[in-house]
Design an enzyme around this catalytic site. Structure first.
Site, PDB file in Angstrom:
ATOM      1  N   ASP A 142     -53.792 -32.363 -32.396  1.00  0.00           N
ATOM      2  CA  ASP A 142     -53.236 -31.363 -31.480  1.00  0.00           C
ATOM      3  C   ASP A 142     -51.710 -31.502 -31.411  1.00  0.00           C
ATOM      4  OD1 ASP A 142     -55.906 -30.517 -30.585  1.00  0.00           O
ATOM      5  OD2 ASP A 142     -55.986 -32.494 -29.677  1.00  0.00           O
TER       6      ASP A 142
ATOM      7  N   HIS B  25     -59.020 -33.548 -25.080  1.00  0.00           N
ATOM      8  CA  HIS B  25     -59.091 -32.852 -26.366  1.00  0.00           C
ATOM      9  C   HIS B  25     -60.118 -31.731 -26.218  1.00  0.00           C
ATOM     10  CE1 HIS B  25     -58.955 -32.173 -30.639  1.00  0.00           C
ATOM     11  NE2 HIS B  25     -60.261 -32.309 -30.709  1.00  0.00           N
TER      12      HIS B  25
END
Lengths: 438, 438
Positions: free
Chosen positions: A250, A278
């Site tokens: 990410d 996440h």
């Protein structure tokens, strides 16, 4: 083979005339025959797995009734050697044990070769790979071990494969927990938490029982934050600080999107934090991020893009990739695992930081304790890290961090039974799985 | 963002008490707010592909009517920069262009990330990747480019994708030709030669027209020896010596099998030649091979194993892998491509050599000229190589080399029409595709 022997065999063969003339030249000039430098003979070249021999000297109780489940070095990795006895390897560091779960899967298929090549831990760091698979994937694990054999990596000194974490995690100094059940059709995040939670509870117990007392654990299998929490809660003898949930992909995607928007190369983007889970509640932090050393908002003036499009672009990346490429992003995920490890074994560049999902106890941001939450970290390169204190918050950022925190608290209640906190009560208001994630 | 602004936004937010105390501490001590080292501003940060700008200055005729087929840098790789203007990169070498065909396939999916990481050409060698796919794979190519973006490799300065080799091969200094049609059900080697031969004839013409005059070409797509011959015959302006057919995976597998049999680690096996064709007629040479500096036959006394089992073990490896792992050996194939490139860009260790399928003209072994035949090579690390003279032959070895030569002569007759030698006559007596190969 002596020249005389060669000579007699040539006469029996029907050769091209040019071959004959070449060969007779060579035979009449035997001093040119071989100009190789003989290498020193190998010492300790017994066909025994060196780990096995250590086990004999210092037995540790393991679950190994089934001979297939006994840890053994695979194929050519059975060979024993004394690294200190050879010129090329005597300056190398002591070998480290790296356990990888989900070792027969696609992410591992990229990652294992990176680990073996030396690009992660360095060219003087020999490694042993301990591959954990399942009954179903055991044959595929053998295939992976065969490809590692065929790759002739000099630093890869041992490969063992197995399906019992109590066996595979033995003495592991790194545990890269990639394997998890993928989400089936119609399965919700709560179902996934339950199924994978059990796997990570068992793996936590196994790490607690047999791994190195300072093992570093990176959880990749989803839902990775809560899986990491379950894992660390089941491994009370290993410091909770040693457990990480991977949010580096990410972070990398966030840096790339900021670079694209700003029209700069991605190496100009720094200080990028992913806060939280996440999942779709993750918070890519453009308030503290920097482009070319300047705050992101001084370079990208388009607040609407930052607040609305930026996060969505990161989160939809996995889904777009699956659509384009037909499979999930194994290669870039494995790169981000490499980045996550490297960030712990090399000093963080001055003034910069990296994101990792880590245990919240003692955090300076006021995030609830007893969670695994992605936060900004710095490392001296010793495998450890500290949280970055010099970050700022505004209303928008705090609101989003609070939402991520609420989600992780709710996920924690779903797995209460797996972390010794009584009866699970699961009430997750929405599905926050990232598109393209399993 | 000034402290005063931050302060006003905090008062509007409902915060955890610990957050409030942390933040008010931070606000009362603004000197701690940011301790980042501002980086120097980027120069030349225009959103233009730097290759495109070079093309404008020095136009080269290319086939680019269809806008989709125009070469452009993908996504974030559009950014232009002056490597010499920045502290971190000013000591780097000049960027090199690497073209890869079959770029959306599995072998490339491993290889591209190795190239981008710097482990092949070195940490001071910036690279541009030029990815060749097909109409059908264009979306997947975009997916690959996206994953390369997300990997943030500092050395990877440009990525472009396309489906026209005249476009993608422009200025290529390396061409890694991996893409080829796989063998369909019931298809014979002759059919494959015909189909893939046409692809490699076209790619040879394209290299001849637009690539660097000293481009190094490694052909991986099968049947790779004859494909390489077709390619070089269609590129008369590029030295024939620059074309290679990949036999390195065979060499690596041979080393591994000898190590296993001898009970030594694979780094003890040297001087391993694969002679001939990348097919079942290939000749792994245990007469010249060495284990621990000694001739193989002095270490492995089992002549029956060497003559009968050894070659079979290497050749069946791919098939066994497919059975175990469910797919072909993309990871270890890509490692062997890396090895093949590295063998050309780093000096060969004293006394050792490596195998590559290269043009036979001027070879000292008496192998027929005008073929691509795997032979032992040494390199000074300048991208070039010379054939090793100091090898010995015996009856058994020569007989097998002669059989491989006969096969390649027969394959050549099948593709006579593609190499300017008249009408093709195809008479291949048996199917010599390696098991597990496509």
């Amino acid at each position: 083979m002596a020249v005389a022997e060669l000579s007699s065999s040539y006469t029996k063969t029907s050769l091209h005339s040019s071959q004959l003339s070449f060969l007779s030249n060579r035979l009449s000039n035997p001093s040119r025959r071989i100009d190789l430098q003989p290498l020193p003979p190998t010492r300790n070249a017994r066909v025994v797995c060196s780990v096995a021999s250590i086990q004999v000297q210092a037995p540790v109780p393991v679950h190994a009734e089934d001979p297939k489940m006994k840890r053994e070095c695979y194929g050519v990795f059975y060979v024993t050697y004394d690294l200190k006895a050879e010129e090329q390897t005597k300056t190398w560091k002591k070998m480290i044990n790296i356990a990888v779960s989900g070792a027969a899967g696609m992410i591992s298929n990229h990652l294992l070769f990176k680990l073996a090549s030396g690009e992660v831990f360095g060219r003087d760091q020999p490694i042993a790979l301990k591959l954990l698979g399942s009954e179903r994937s055991f044959q595929a694990l053998e295939g992976v071990a065969m490809e590692l054999e065929d790759s002739l990596y000099p630093l890869l000194k041992e490969v063992s494969i197995g399906i019992d974490p109590y066996d595979v995690f033995q003495d592991a100094e790194w545990a890269l927990l990639i394997g998890a059940k993928p989400r089936g059709p119609g399965m919700e995040r709560a179902d996934l938490l339950e199924i994978n939670g059990k796997i990570f509870a068992e793996q936590g117990k196994a790490l607690n029982a047999v791994a190195s007392r300072n093992v570093k654990v990176i959880v990749v299998g989803n839902p990775c934050n809560t899986n990491a929490l379950i894992c660390l809660k089941n491994a009370p003898n290993i410091p909770a600080k040693n457990f990480h949930a991977l949010t580096r992909l990410d972070e990398n995607r966030a840096k790339c999107q900021l670079a694209l928007k700003a029209g700069v190369f991605y190496d100009k983007v720094s200080n990028m934090t992913i806060w939280g889970n996440h999942s779709t509640t993750q918070v890519p932090d453009f308030l503290n991020g920097r482009i070319d050393g300047l705050p992101v908002e001084e370079v990208i003036k388009d607040t609407k893009w930052l607040e609305e499009d930026f996060t969505e672009k990161i989160q939809k990346r996995g889904g777009v990739l699956i659509k384009k490429w037909g499979r999930s992003s194994a290669a870039s995920t494995s790169v981000s695992i490499v980045d996550a490890i490297r960030s712990l074994v090399t000093p963080t560049p001055e003034g910069d930081w990296f994101s990792s999902g880590v245990f919240t106890n003692g955090n300076p941001y006021g995030v609830a304790e007893e969670l695994v939450f992605s936060m900004p970290c710095r490392s001296k390169g010793d495998g450890d890290y500290e949280l970055v204190k010099d970050v700022i918050f505004d209303d928008y950022l705090l609101k989003r961090i609070t939402k991520a925190e609420a989600e992780l608290l709710a996920e924690k209640k779903c797995v209460a039974h797996l972390i010794g906190e009584g009866i699970a009560v699961c009430d997750l208001p929405e599905d926050t799985m990232l598109p393209g994630e399993m």
